[in-house]
Design a protein around this motif. Sequence first.
Motif, PDB file in Angstrom:
ATOM      1  N   ARG A  42      85.966  17.224 -24.368  1.00  0.00           N
ATOM      2  CA  ARG A  42      86.766  17.057 -25.579  1.00  0.00           C
ATOM      3  C   ARG A  42      87.263  15.617 -25.700  1.00  0.00           C
ATOM      4  N   ASP A  43      87.629  15.264 -26.914  1.00  0.00           N
ATOM      5  CA  ASP A  43      88.166  13.940 -27.196  1.00  0.00           C
ATOM      6  C   ASP A  43      89.646  13.928 -26.811  1.00  0.00           C
ATOM      7  N   PHE A  44      89.995  13.186 -25.774  1.00  0.00           N
ATOM      8  CA  PHE A  44      91.360  13.192 -25.274  1.00  0.00           C
ATOM      9  C   PHE A  44      92.333  12.429 -26.179  1.00  0.00           C
ATOM     10  N   HIS A  45      91.822  11.793 -27.230  1.00  0.00           N
ATOM     11  CA  HIS A  45      92.697  11.185 -28.228  1.00  0.00           C
ATOM     12  C   HIS A  45      93.266  12.226 -29.190  1.00  0.00           C
ATOM     13  N   LEU A  46      92.650  13.407 -29.221  1.00  0.00           N
ATOM     14  CA  LEU A  46      93.019  14.433 -30.196  1.00  0.00           C
ATOM     15  C   LEU A  46      93.715  15.608 -29.508  1.00  0.00           C
ATOM     16  N   PRO A  47      94.542  16.327 -30.253  1.00  0.00           N
ATOM     17  CA  PRO A  47      95.180  17.516 -29.663  1.00  0.00           C
ATOM     18  C   PRO A  47      94.134  18.528 -29.209  1.00  0.00           C
TER      19      PRO A  47
ATOM     20  N   ASP B 202      73.497  22.376 -38.481  1.00  0.00           N
ATOM     21  CA  ASP B 202      74.811  21.779 -38.200  1.00  0.00           C
ATOM     22  C   ASP B 202      75.750  22.907 -37.795  1.00  0.00           C
ATOM     23  N   PRO B 203      76.376  22.840 -36.592  1.00  0.00           N
ATOM     24  CA  PRO B 203      77.223  23.970 -36.178  1.00  0.00           C
ATOM     25  C   PRO B 203      78.365  24.265 -37.121  1.00  0.00           C
ATOM     26  N   TRP B 204      78.855  23.247 -37.860  1.00  0.00           N
ATOM     27  CA  TRP B 204      79.961  23.485 -38.789  1.00  0.00           C
ATOM     28  C   TRP B 204      79.542  23.268 -40.240  1.00  0.00           C
ATOM     29  N   GLY B 205      78.236  23.385 -40.481  1.00  0.00           N
ATOM     30  CA  GLY B 205      77.717  23.210 -41.825  1.00  0.00           C
ATOM     31  C   GLY B 205      77.618  24.511 -42.600  1.00  0.00           C
TER      32      GLY B 205
ATOM     33  N   GLY C 207      82.940  37.668 -34.067  1.00  0.00           N
ATOM     34  CA  GLY C 207      83.467  36.710 -33.105  1.00  0.00           C
ATOM     35  C   GLY C 207      82.667  36.676 -31.821  1.00  0.00           C
ATOM     36  N   HIS C 208      82.221  37.834 -31.343  1.00  0.00           N
ATOM     37  CA  HIS C 208      81.379  37.873 -30.144  1.00  0.00           C
ATOM     38  C   HIS C 208      80.062  37.136 -30.395  1.00  0.00           C
ATOM     39  N   ALA C 209      79.439  37.413 -31.529  1.00  0.00           N
ATOM     40  CA  ALA C 209      78.164  36.771 -31.843  1.00  0.00           C
ATOM     41  C   ALA C 209      78.331  35.263 -31.971  1.00  0.00           C
ATOM     42  N   ARG C 210      79.383  34.814 -32.643  1.00  0.00           N
ATOM     43  CA  ARG C 210      79.614  33.383 -32.799  1.00  0.00           C
ATOM     44  C   ARG C 210      79.889  32.721 -31.447  1.00  0.00           C
ATOM     45  N   PHE C 211      80.673  33.370 -30.594  1.00  0.00           N
ATOM     46  CA  PHE C 211      80.964  32.827 -29.273  1.00  0.00           C
ATOM     47  C   PHE C 211      79.670  32.619 -28.481  1.00  0.00           C
ATOM     48  N   VAL C 212      78.807  33.625 -28.474  1.00  0.00           N
ATOM     49  CA  VAL C 212      77.535  33.514 -27.752  1.00  0.00           C
ATOM     50  C   VAL C 212      76.674  32.408 -28.362  1.00  0.00           C
TER      51      VAL C 212
ATOM     52  N   GLY D  36      75.379  24.572 -26.856  1.00  0.00           N
ATOM     53  CA  GLY D  36      75.745  24.077 -25.542  1.00  0.00           C
ATOM     54  C   GLY D  36      77.214  23.726 -25.382  1.00  0.00           C
ATOM     55  N   MET D  37      78.088  24.426 -26.100  1.00  0.00           N
ATOM     56  CA  MET D  37      79.513  24.120 -26.022  1.00  0.00           C
ATOM     57  C   MET D  37      80.102  24.561 -24.695  1.00  0.00           C
ATOM     58  N   GLU D  38      81.130  23.842 -24.255  1.00  0.00           N
ATOM     59  CA  GLU D  38      81.918  24.298 -23.132  1.00  0.00           C
ATOM     60  C   GLU D  38      82.739  25.517 -23.573  1.00  0.00           C
ATOM     61  N   LEU D  39      83.223  26.265 -22.596  1.00  0.00           N
ATOM     62  CA  LEU D  39      83.897  27.532 -22.882  1.00  0.00           C
ATOM     63  C   LEU D  39      85.083  27.345 -23.832  1.00  0.00           C
ATOM     64  N   GLN D  40      85.950  26.369 -23.555  1.00  0.00           N
ATOM     65  CA  GLN D  40      87.115  26.166 -24.403  1.00  0.00           C
ATOM     66  C   GLN D  40      86.717  25.711 -25.810  1.00  0.00           C
ATOM     67  N   ASP D  41      85.713  24.842 -25.900  1.00  0.00           N
ATOM     68  CA  ASP D  41      85.249  24.381 -27.205  1.00  0.00           C
ATOM     69  C   ASP D  41      84.700  25.538 -28.035  1.00  0.00           C
ATOM     70  N   ALA D  42      83.995  26.453 -27.379  1.00  0.00           N
ATOM     71  CA  ALA D  42      83.414  27.592 -28.089  1.00  0.00           C
ATOM     72  C   ALA D  42      84.498  28.487 -28.680  1.00  0.00           C
ATOM     73  N   ILE D  43      85.659  28.524 -28.024  1.00  0.00           N
ATOM     74  CA  ILE D  43      86.789  29.319 -28.508  1.00  0.00           C
ATOM     75  C   ILE D  43      87.558  28.566 -29.590  1.00  0.00           C
ATOM     76  N   ASP D  44      87.768  27.262 -29.393  1.00  0.00           N
ATOM     77  CA  ASP D  44      88.558  26.467 -30.327  1.00  0.00           C
ATOM     78  C   ASP D  44      87.887  26.317 -31.684  1.00  0.00           C
ATOM     79  N   ALA D  45      86.577  26.377 -31.712  1.00  0.00           N
ATOM     80  CA  ALA D  45      85.810  26.037 -32.906  1.00  0.00           C
ATOM     81  C   ALA D  45      86.253  26.856 -34.124  1.00  0.00           C
ATOM     82  N   PRO D  46      86.167  26.253 -35.333  1.00  0.00           N
ATOM     83  CA  PRO D  46      86.616  26.949 -36.552  1.00  0.00           C
ATOM     84  C   PRO D  46      85.826  28.228 -36.805  1.00  0.00           C
ATOM     85  N   ARG D  47      86.471  29.162 -37.476  1.00  0.00           N
ATOM     86  CA  ARG D  47      85.896  30.487 -37.721  1.00  0.00           C
ATOM     87  C   ARG D  47      85.898  30.811 -39.206  1.00  0.00           C
ATOM     88  N   LEU D  48      85.065  31.762 -39.546  1.00  0.00           N
ATOM     89  CA  LEU D  48      85.047  32.327 -40.891  1.00  0.00           C
ATOM     90  C   LEU D  48      84.632  33.780 -40.792  1.00  0.00           C
TER      91      LEU D  48
END
Length: 525
Positions: free
Chosen positions: A2-7, A278-281, A437-442, A449-461
């Motif tokens: 993660r970017d340590f400049h950001l929360p 794009d993962p967030w496209g 949510g399970h499908a998106r997490f997987v 190739g996200m790390e575990l925390q990134d996969a959880i933090d990522a935006p949802r719909l």
Amino acid sequence: MRDFHLPGRSQVLATEGMCATSHPLAAATAIDILKRGGNAMDAAIAGAVLLGICEPQMTGIGGDCFVLYTRPGEQEIRALNGSGRAPAAASAAALRAEGLDTVPVHSAHAVTVPGAIDAFCHLSETEGRLGLDALLAPTIHYAEAGVPVAPRVAFDWANDAATLQGVARESYLADGEVPRVGHLFRSPGQAEVLRRIAKDGRDAFYTGEVAEDMLAALHAAGGVHTAEDFAATACTPTDPVSGSYKGIDLVEHAPNGQGATAILMLNILAQFDIAGMDPWGAERAHIEVEAAKLAYDARNRFLADPDHTARLDHMLSPETAAKLAALIDPKKAMTAPAKLSEAVHKDTIYITVVDRDRMAVSLIYSIFHGFGSGIASEKFGVLFQNRGAGFTLQEGHPNELGGGKRPMHTIIPGMLREDGRVTVPFGVMGGAYQPHGHARFVSNLRDFGMELQDAIDAPRLFGESGRLDVERGYSPDVRQALADKGHRVEIRETAIGGAQAIRIGAEGTLEGASDPRKDGCALGY
């Protein structure tokens, strides 16, 4: 990284044991149980029961649970169904005769017999080490001394307080007002119930004075529950279901849970080049939402009580997924499937624990809607779930309300398995959102190739009730692109769901991740 400049938050690393859940006191309690010689099952039970005091709007001893777990040194994933049944006298025909077309959400008709306590007692005896008295002692203490109301808990409490009826308002409000952040919530009645369970086991809850108190409240509200319904409650060991996505196995609890929906959704997504998007496209979001519509439509048709579920093999078949994927238009949103046959909700807790012997537990525990049915017992303050709202009143449907049946459940624990080895126990809260949510997490893990925390933090719909809810993490351009495809896009006040996960590393490291959408954390030692 993660970017340590950001929360944000880093994943938690440890070697001896790990817990991830939605409240710090529960996580700390689970770790303390591990340090005292308890195993992962002991820790998960102790933490889960405490969450009923830390997050009473989400869960409690009047609710249900589902559990996936492994034993030390084994890779076999076992499942336990701790969901309760409708009373024997429950009748869809009787409610239809009253002019109803759905089970009233905040009525005694929606109250199924609580199944979690029987499950916890069974698991403590068959899989745990320390005994119920040690596991329930932390919750007894906090129920009497009080737990400070956390920020997300206070937010949910305010949203759901109107559900509380009669004596429930005395037990779950502070002088008639919604508790504020930092208010000490106490439940001495529940402490006494747990003290009796610690001494005499499950019969202290399902028979005798506690059961009589619960039955009196249900009868006063028009319920048809009997002492025999409570005494006969029993959890059920079962076999999980699974599906493969790009070399990783998603293992889910079998029906009456909705885990098969997540497997079907991933099977549909496997027909598309998700990793090339794009993962967030808007392209990925659109395909994912359309796949969810189709998977949830199958859920609404087929999933029910295990003895009544129809065509599960068909639902899990890759051939079925391929045919459904062909219905998706990459440029245009389809009309949403038929209205859900159960009342959706957003209120659940989830806890996962892995110990030094690599026993892994994935446990989910809920009273369904915020504050469940809103009905509580007078003497002990046991708040009842409204899982019966998960039934349909449609005549002949597999999930039709009926005496002794279990309703289709939204809560689902998950586990991932790679090359035959269990690698990630995880859960995603959020009611109907959970399979999505399970499908998106997987997909986040496997496709991007996200790390575990990134996969959880990522935006949802999530698409429901004809609209597409998106979190603010999606850009205005993406929201507009989705609207151009025909989606009715909305940003809701409440974030979508919450998640917890632990990765079991091949070289002895445990990695924990916890959703910032909740108050909790991952802790290890």
